[in-house]
Design a protein around this motif. Structure first.
Motif, mmCIF file in Angstrom:
data_model
loop_
_atom_site.group_PDB
_atom_site.id
_atom_site.type_symbol
_atom_site.label_atom_id
_atom_site.label_comp_id
_atom_site.label_asym_id
_atom_site.label_seq_id
_atom_site.Cartn_x
_atom_site.Cartn_y
_atom_site.Cartn_z
ATOM 1 N N GLU A 85 33.832 -50.148 13.775
ATOM 2 C CA GLU A 85 32.736 -50.541 12.887
ATOM 3 C C GLU A 85 33.262 -50.765 11.472
ATOM 4 O OE1 GLU A 85 29.859 -47.479 11.497
ATOM 5 O OE2 GLU A 85 31.005 -46.108 12.761
ATOM 6 N N HIS A 86 32.758 -51.815 10.841
ATOM 7 C CA HIS A 86 33.073 -52.067 9.439
ATOM 8 C C HIS A 86 32.306 -51.084 8.564
ATOM 9 C CE1 HIS A 86 34.272 -56.232 10.670
ATOM 10 N NE2 HIS A 86 35.196 -55.978 9.763
ATOM 11 N N ILE A 87 32.949 -50.584 7.525
ATOM 12 C CA ILE A 87 32.268 -49.815 6.498
ATOM 13 C C ILE A 87 31.958 -50.771 5.344
ATOM 14 C CG2 ILE A 87 32.410 -47.850 4.922
ATOM 15 C CD1 ILE A 87 32.413 -47.159 8.000
ATOM 16 N N ASP A 88 32.963 -51.518 4.924
ATOM 17 C CA ASP A 88 32.812 -52.604 3.948
ATOM 18 C C ASP A 88 33.938 -53.601 4.222
ATOM 19 O OD1 ASP A 88 35.168 -51.714 2.521
ATOM 20 O OD2 ASP A 88 33.919 -50.267 1.444
ATOM 21 N N ARG A 89 34.163 -54.548 3.322
ATOM 22 C CA ARG A 89 35.153 -55.609 3.574
ATOM 23 C C ARG A 89 36.572 -55.079 3.775
ATOM 24 N NH1 ARG A 89 35.232 -59.220 -1.122
ATOM 25 N NH2 ARG A 89 37.212 -59.680 -0.172
ATOM 26 N N LYS A 90 36.896 -53.965 3.142
ATOM 27 C CA LYS A 90 38.267 -53.464 3.190
ATOM 28 C C LYS A 90 38.407 -52.112 3.875
ATOM 29 C CE LYS A 90 40.118 -55.999 -0.655
ATOM 30 N NZ LYS A 90 41.049 -55.955 -1.761
ATOM 31 N N THR A 91 37.335 -51.622 4.466
ATOM 32 C CA THR A 91 37.357 -50.314 5.122
ATOM 33 C C THR A 91 36.625 -50.402 6.456
ATOM 34 O OG1 THR A 91 37.205 -49.306 2.915
ATOM 35 C CG2 THR A 91 36.884 -47.854 4.799
ATOM 36 N N VAL A 114 43.263 -36.748 24.060
ATOM 37 C CA VAL A 114 42.657 -36.419 22.774
ATOM 38 C C VAL A 114 41.652 -37.490 22.359
ATOM 39 C CG1 VAL A 114 44.646 -35.080 21.961
ATOM 40 C CG2 VAL A 114 44.534 -37.540 21.500
ATOM 41 N N LEU A 115 40.862 -37.146 21.346
ATOM 42 C CA LEU A 115 39.924 -38.070 20.718
ATOM 43 C C LEU A 115 40.479 -38.408 19.344
ATOM 44 C CD1 LEU A 115 36.723 -36.010 21.551
ATOM 45 C CD2 LEU A 115 37.787 -37.814 22.923
ATOM 46 N N VAL A 116 40.569 -39.693 19.036
ATOM 47 C CA VAL A 116 41.138 -40.144 17.769
ATOM 48 C C VAL A 116 40.035 -40.786 16.931
ATOM 49 C CG1 VAL A 116 42.862 -41.636 16.671
ATOM 50 C CG2 VAL A 116 43.370 -40.530 18.870
ATOM 51 N N ASP A 117 39.999 -40.420 15.650
ATOM 52 C CA ASP A 117 39.023 -40.950 14.691
ATOM 53 C C ASP A 117 39.820 -41.442 13.491
ATOM 54 O OD1 ASP A 117 36.914 -41.451 12.950
ATOM 55 O OD2 ASP A 117 35.935 -39.535 13.308
ATOM 56 N N ASP A 118 39.862 -42.757 13.308
ATOM 57 C CA ASP A 118 40.654 -43.370 12.239
ATOM 58 C C ASP A 118 39.779 -43.956 11.145
ATOM 59 O OD1 ASP A 118 43.100 -42.873 13.410
ATOM 60 O OD2 ASP A 118 43.402 -44.932 14.121
ATOM 61 N N GLU A 119 40.182 -43.726 9.912
ATOM 62 C CA GLU A 119 39.675 -44.506 8.786
ATOM 63 C C GLU A 119 40.735 -45.556 8.517
ATOM 64 O OE1 GLU A 119 39.314 -44.044 4.049
ATOM 65 O OE2 GLU A 119 38.303 -42.465 5.204
ATOM 66 N N LEU A 120 40.321 -46.810 8.540
ATOM 67 C CA LEU A 120 41.245 -47.932 8.383
ATOM 68 C C LEU A 120 41.037 -48.604 7.034
ATOM 69 C CD1 LEU A 120 40.646 -49.451 11.927
ATOM 70 C CD2 LEU A 120 42.560 -48.005 11.222
ATOM 71 N N ALA A 121 42.121 -49.142 6.493
ATOM 72 C CA ALA A 121 42.064 -49.877 5.236
ATOM 73 C C ALA A 121 42.717 -51.243 5.451
ATOM 74 C CB ALA A 121 42.789 -49.112 4.134
ATOM 75 N N ARG A 122 42.132 -52.260 4.844
ATOM 76 C CA ARG A 122 42.712 -53.601 4.938
ATOM 77 C C ARG A 122 43.435 -53.909 3.636
ATOM 78 N NH1 ARG A 122 39.932 -58.246 7.518
ATOM 79 N NH2 ARG A 122 38.012 -57.258 6.855
ATOM 80 N N VAL A 129 46.134 -47.718 9.134
ATOM 81 C CA VAL A 129 45.471 -46.421 9.235
ATOM 82 C C VAL A 129 45.611 -45.697 7.891
ATOM 83 C CG1 VAL A 129 45.424 -44.182 10.398
ATOM 84 C CG2 VAL A 129 45.939 -46.267 11.704
ATOM 85 N N ARG A 130 44.486 -45.309 7.317
ATOM 86 C CA ARG A 130 44.503 -44.504 6.091
ATOM 87 C C ARG A 130 44.499 -43.019 6.451
ATOM 88 N NH1 ARG A 130 39.883 -45.935 2.554
ATOM 89 N NH2 ARG A 130 41.213 -47.669 1.973
ATOM 90 N N ILE A 131 43.574 -42.642 7.343
ATOM 91 C CA ILE A 131 43.488 -41.249 7.782
ATOM 92 C C ILE A 131 43.235 -41.240 9.286
ATOM 93 C CG2 ILE A 131 42.235 -39.063 7.619
ATOM 94 C CD1 ILE A 131 41.343 -39.955 4.799
#
Length: 147
Positions: A85-91, A114-122, A129-131
Motif C-alpha cells: 500500500e502507498h502511504i504517499d508518493r515516496k513512502t 516469519v511475518l515481515v513488515d516493511d516501511e519502504l522509501a522511494r 527498505v527503510r525499516i
C-alpha cells in the motif's frame, strides 16, 4: 492512471524483494545491504539486536552466508502473500510471509517462517527498505484464549 502507477510500483517492489533474496542467498552482501536506505534498519525477533546502516547490514548478510556454509547448506528466502500500500508518493508499506529454507545435496527443510513488515522509501534508485520488522509466526488465538 492511478491504478497503473500502483501496479508499476507493486511490480517494482516485487522485483526489489527478488533482488534481495537472490543477493543474500548468493553471498552478495553489499548488494543486499544496498536494497535498504543508507540508514536502513533490520529488526527481527529471530536475531539478538537491530542491524542499522549499510555497513552493518552487509556484515549481517556475510554472517548469514557463512553460517549456511559452515553447516554445508545453502539457505534460500521464499517470499509470498505480498500486501502493498502507498502511504504517499515516496513512502509505502509492504507485508509478506517469508520462509527461510535450508538445502544440502540430499534434502531441504524450513528453518523458520516469519511475518515481515516493511516501511519502504522511494528515491532516485527506486524503492528501498527503510525499516524492516520481522516477527516470528505464532498461532492466532480465537475466542478468548487457548483451551
Amino acid at each position: 492512471m492511478i491504478g497503473s502507477k500502483r501496479v508499476r510500483d507493486e511490480l517494482a517492489v516485487r522485483q526489489l524483494y527478488a533482488r534481495q533474496a537472490q543477493a543474500i542467498d548468493g553471498g552478495q552482501a553489499e548488494a543486499w545491504a544496498r536494497t535498504f536506505t543508507v540508514d536502513g534498519e533490520f529488526r527481527s525477533e529471530t536475531y539478538p539486536a537491530p542491524v542499522i546502516g549499510w555497513h552493518d547490514l552487509a556484515e549481517f548478510a556475510r554472517d548469514f552466508t557463512r553460517a549456511a556454509a559452515l553447516q554445508g547448506e545453502v539457505h534460500r528466502h521464499w517470499m509470498n502473500a505480498l500486501a502493498f500500500e502507498h502511504i504517499d508518493r515516496k513512502t509505502a508499506r509492504a507485508k509478506f510471509y517469508l520462509a527461510v529454507l535450508a538445502a544440502d545435496s540430499s534434502s531441504s527443510r524450513i528453518l523458520r517462517h516469519v511475518l515481515v513488515d516493511d516501511e519502504l522509501a522511494r528515491d532516485r534508485r527506486g524503492w528501498l527498505v527503510r525499516i524492516r520488522i520481522v516477527r516470528a509466526d505464532r498461532p492466532v488465538v480465537v475466542g478468548g484464549g487457548p483451551r
